[in-house]
Scaffold this motif. Structure first.
Motif, mmCIF file in Angstrom:
data_model
loop_
_atom_site.group_PDB
_atom_site.id
_atom_site.type_symbol
_atom_site.label_atom_id
_atom_site.label_comp_id
_atom_site.label_asym_id
_atom_site.label_seq_id
_atom_site.Cartn_x
_atom_site.Cartn_y
_atom_site.Cartn_z
ATOM 1 N N LEU A 214 44.226 37.297 -39.897
ATOM 2 C CA LEU A 214 44.806 37.526 -41.215
ATOM 3 C C LEU A 214 43.887 38.389 -42.066
ATOM 4 O O LEU A 214 44.325 39.354 -42.700
ATOM 5 N N ALA A 215 42.592 38.064 -42.094
ATOM 6 C CA ALA A 215 41.649 38.815 -42.921
ATOM 7 C C ALA A 215 41.536 40.267 -42.453
ATOM 8 O O ALA A 215 41.495 41.199 -43.267
ATOM 9 N N LEU A 216 41.467 40.485 -41.138
ATOM 10 C CA LEU A 216 41.386 41.853 -40.622
ATOM 11 C C LEU A 216 42.664 42.634 -40.917
ATOM 12 O O LEU A 216 42.620 43.832 -41.236
ATOM 13 N N SER A 217 43.814 41.962 -40.790
ATOM 14 C CA SER A 217 45.069 42.661 -41.056
ATOM 15 C C SER A 217 45.147 43.108 -42.509
ATOM 16 O O SER A 217 45.703 44.171 -42.811
ATOM 17 N N VAL A 218 44.577 42.310 -43.425
ATOM 18 C CA VAL A 218 44.574 42.700 -44.835
ATOM 19 C C VAL A 218 43.766 43.980 -45.031
ATOM 20 O O VAL A 218 44.170 44.885 -45.772
ATOM 21 N N LEU A 219 42.625 44.095 -44.367
ATOM 22 C CA LEU A 219 41.824 45.315 -44.476
ATOM 23 C C LEU A 219 42.602 46.531 -43.972
ATOM 24 O O LEU A 219 42.560 47.610 -44.571
ATOM 25 N N HIS A 220 43.289 46.364 -42.845
ATOM 26 C CA HIS A 220 44.064 47.489 -42.313
ATOM 27 C C HIS A 220 45.248 47.816 -43.227
ATOM 28 O O HIS A 220 45.619 48.988 -43.373
ATOM 29 N N LYS A 221 45.866 46.802 -43.824
ATOM 30 C CA LYS A 221 46.911 47.060 -44.816
ATOM 31 C C LYS A 221 46.366 47.894 -45.966
ATOM 32 O O LYS A 221 47.011 48.836 -46.439
ATOM 33 N N ARG A 222 45.176 47.532 -46.426
ATOM 34 C CA ARG A 222 44.568 48.247 -47.538
ATOM 35 C C ARG A 222 44.291 49.704 -47.172
ATOM 36 O O ARG A 222 44.507 50.612 -47.978
ATOM 37 N N ALA A 223 43.842 49.930 -45.954
ATOM 38 C CA ALA A 223 43.550 51.293 -45.513
ATOM 39 C C ALA A 223 44.820 52.128 -45.450
ATOM 40 O O ALA A 223 44.809 53.324 -45.781
ATOM 41 N N LEU A 224 45.939 51.519 -45.006
ATOM 42 C CA LEU A 224 47.199 52.253 -44.925
ATOM 43 C C LEU A 224 47.821 52.442 -46.305
ATOM 44 O O LEU A 224 48.623 53.357 -46.508
ATOM 45 N N SER A 225 47.472 51.568 -47.249
ATOM 46 C CA SER A 225 47.982 51.722 -48.605
ATOM 47 C C SER A 225 47.315 52.913 -49.281
ATOM 48 O O SER A 225 47.993 53.786 -49.829
ATOM 49 N N SER A 226 45.981 52.934 -49.262
ATOM 50 C CA SER A 226 45.236 54.084 -49.789
ATOM 51 C C SER A 226 43.772 53.908 -49.433
ATOM 52 O O SER A 226 43.270 52.779 -49.340
ATOM 53 N N ALA A 227 43.087 55.030 -49.237
ATOM 54 C CA ALA A 227 41.650 54.970 -48.977
ATOM 55 C C ALA A 227 40.927 54.336 -50.163
ATOM 56 O O ALA A 227 39.927 53.626 -49.996
ATOM 57 N N HIS A 228 41.443 54.571 -51.351
ATOM 58 C CA HIS A 228 40.836 53.997 -52.552
ATOM 59 C C HIS A 228 40.869 52.471 -52.502
ATOM 60 O O HIS A 228 39.890 51.807 -52.859
#
Length: 692
Positions: A214-228
């Motif tokens: 779950l925690a790793l998937s959140v990081l990847h979600k954030r990366a796909l949302s925006s680099a910022h």
């Protein structure tokens, strides 16, 4: 589907129950941003005065009420945010009111194991009537759907009423555009370093922990949302690593905001999970330092932002841009360099209203929104374009987002743009979502973010491979078969007949013509002269009588009624037809025959109406008795005595008093319902005489 008039359907049901005297107190639970919309719809379309109840309203009521009076009991129709009501200290007061009907809007948001679900289930479990409104109830996750279907249940049958755009032949059409965006070299480096960090975490923490995934998937979600967004998360973690010595405990932040129950933290930046912390803090700082630098470099020129600017420039018309995270929204506001309106879960009621007004009035041509703020928006009059900055992992959020503009009343073709990062896990997500949306369509809904469906998508993003056992055949086995769920009620024929009836009735009286209704009830029948030539020809030498046949309950209320037409032939027409005395003579002589004809004409209707009303009352009575049994079977109040005060004792006495009051109210309702089962037919009443 979205935009199919769920609020109006619920308003019709509530208005009907109130008119029948079946309910007196109604509670409507909605996301915070929809409270004003509900109040406006109920007042404007049904003449129902509903009170929006929040902490401010409760404080004002308490200040003017006698001591001990529950402020919630003063609102016959109350509209409240589910996130406000779910708070334990608020829920106790709301439960004490004994609501007759509970309406839960966007009901998919209370499915699963959550405080929302517990509050909704507790309130619905004590209400005689429960309406669950959602455009997306079922995505194939059986446990989620059963959780939703079980809200308020006492073993009774759930009925599903479904309307689809196809069945109603509505809508100007929809075009979906998939724009595959090639990431820059800086963005690809960011994704590569995130994959390297993921590999290290999985190797150290193991590959089976749900919390790690779950925690790793959140990081990847954030990366796909925006680099910022990714850079913000990593920067916060680096700051914590730099200020907190290894092994030192830290205090968790308390959720002290949102005291009004108006905001939603679903789109707020997530906390860094301890599940992905590395044992070697220096190694973690090294990996995350490189990742943060790569994310900052990628932020300087984000390809999805550039693609978004091109779409907005070429469309040159209002558009709604959706993204998952609030900080991505703020980043977009700066990157677009144009006037925009922001809508996210952190806004107050007034701020939300101002943002929507700025967009719908045309002062802002771009609305940046998150899913936390996007439910229930009616934007179809001012917009037809929706742009998804990233693909949501919940398949039905796509439908929810597009449904903000693809609604009843939309006159133009709707355009939906999905920005998809090429050469990333987002490409695999697209294929999976497409298949699931095809299968789900009209009855699909959002699954629990921690459910197996989202975990499978997380594996697609992290590993860029299909996880074992998650092919389409396996997916279909997980889904609830369409024919295996609760019964779906089709009312197309009845709806068409009711439309004809309403159209005819509206030609005879203005909307909400209360004065006309009162005259019919008090002054006897109306007399109308057929002035139209074709009407006179059809009437001939006859009087046309309209009579109302009605069923009454033991309290004297009309439970059901219908209109019967009788024609009385005249041997000759009077010379002075404007002298109404001859009409009374005709009616007196024909009275017995008219009554017999009216009884005969309404016999089939009367038998069916009696059957339905008695079944309706019997079902209500069965549910009330089940509610009473559930209250009586509640476990005794647990008491931990205090050594120096009697707060625990006082709390126990208060809880027992509430329980006793609930049992008393339930017994009174059972008695009232038992009286309504005594339904009888009354003699038809003459409403109108049409004179040739």
């Amino acid at each position: 589907m979205s935009g199919m008039g769920k609020t109006i359907e619920a308003g019709l049901a509530v208005a009907e129950l109130l008119a029948r005297g079946a309910v007196e107190k109604v509670l409507i639970l909605t996301p915070a941003g929809l409270r004003d919309q509900w109040a406006s719809e109920l007042a404007g379309r049904f003449g129902l005065d509903a009170a929006i109840v929040d902490s401010r309203a409760v404080r004002n009521r308490v200040a003017t009420l006698p001591v001990g009076v529950n402020p919630w009991s003063t609102a016959p129709i109350a509209i409240a945010s589910i996130d406000y009501v779910k708070r334990p200290e608020i829920l106790r007061a709301v439960l004490a009111c004994g609501w007759d009907a509970v309406v839960i809007d966007e009901a998919h948001g209370v499915a699963g194991d959550s405080e929302r679900h517990a509050a909704a289930a507790a309130l619905a479990g004590r209400a005689a009537y429960v309406l669950l409104l959602t455009a997306t109830p079922h995505s194939g996750d059986r446990r989620q759907f059963e959780s939703l279907s079980d809200i308020g249940s006492h073993g009774d049958c759930l009925l599903v009423f479904r309307r689809t755009r196809q069945a109603m032949h509505l809508g100007a059409g929809r075009k979906v555009h998939q724009l595959r965006v090639r990431p820059s070299a800086a963005e690809m480096r960011m994704h590569a370093l995130l994959a390297a960090f993921t590999h290290v975490v999985r190797r150290e923490r193991g590959d089976q922990s749900r919390e790690v995934w779950l925690a790793l998937s959140v990081l990847h979600k954030r990366a796909l949302s925006s680099a910022h967004s990714l850079e913000q998360s990593v920067a916060r973690r680096l700051s914590a690593l730099g200020s907190t010595p290894a092994g030192q405990l830290h205090q968790l932040a308390l959720p002290l905001g949102d005291v009004e129950g108006e905001t939603d933290r679903a789109d707020a930046p997530p906390q860094w999970a301890d599940a992905i912390a590395l044992g070697d803090a220096s190694r973690e700082r090294e990996l995350l330092g490189g990742l943060a630098a790569a994310a900052r470099a990628a932020t300087a020129h984000e390809t999805k932002v550039s693609a978004l600017v091109r779409i907005l420039d070429r469309a040159a018309e209002p558009a709604v841009v959706f993204t998952e995270y609030r900080d991505t929204l703020v980043h977009l506001e700066e990157a677009l360099a144009r006037p925009v309106a922001l809508l996210h879960g952190g806004l107050t009621r007034e701020e939300r209203t101002a943002a929507l007004d700025a967009f719908t009035s045309g002062r802002r041509t771009v609305l940046l929104a998150t899913d936390a703020a996007g439910e229930g928006l009616n934007l179809h009059h001012s917009c037809r374009t929706v742009i998804n900055l990233e693909l949501p992992w919940n398949p039905m959020r796509l439908e929810q987002r597009i449904g903000r503009v693809d609604r009843i009343g939309q006159r133009r073709t709707v355009h939906a743009f999905h920005l998809i990062a090429r050469d990333t896990g987002e490409m695999r997500i697209l294929d999976r979502l497409r298949a699931r949306i095809r299968r789900a369509q009209a009855e699909a809904g959002s699954p629990d973010p921690l459910g197996d469906g989202e975990r499978a998508i997380a594996r697609l993003v992290v590993d860029n491979v299909e996880p074992p056992g998650s092919d389409e055949r396996a997916d279909s086995r997980e889904e609830m078969p369409i024919g295996a769920g609760p019964p779906v009620v089709g009312l197309e024929r009845q709806a068409a007949a009711e439309t004809v009836r309403l159209t005819a009735s509206r030609t005879m009286a203005t909307d909400r013509d209360a004065d006309a209704g009162a005259m019919v009830e008090t002054d006897g029948p109306w007399v109308a002269i057929a002035h139209n030539r074709s009407t006179r020809a059809n009437v001939g030498s006859r009087l046309v009588l309209l009579l109302r046949a009605a069923l009454h309950d033991a309290c004297g209320r009309i439970s059901e009624s219908t209109v019967v037409a009788i024609a009385v032939s005249l041997k000759r027409l009077p010379v002075r037809r404007r002298d109404r005395s001859w009409i009374a003579d005709v009616l007196r002589s024909a009275g017995p025959d008219v009554a017999t004809l009216a009884d005969t004409a309404s016999e089939a209707w009367r038998e069916e109406a009696l059957r339905l009303n008695r079944a309706f009352a019997a079902t209500r009575l069965e549910r009330e008795r089940a509610i009473a049994a559930a209250i009586a079977g509640d476990p005794p109040y647990a008491l931990q005595p205090g050594l120096f005060d009697r707060r625990a004792d006082n709390a126990r006495f208060a809880a027992l008093a509430l329980r006793s009051e609930a049992e008393k109210e339930t017994a009174e309702r059972i008695g009232a319902v038992e009286r309504t089962t005594a339904i009888s037919a009354q003699s038809p009443k003459l409403l109108l005489v049409l004179v040739p």
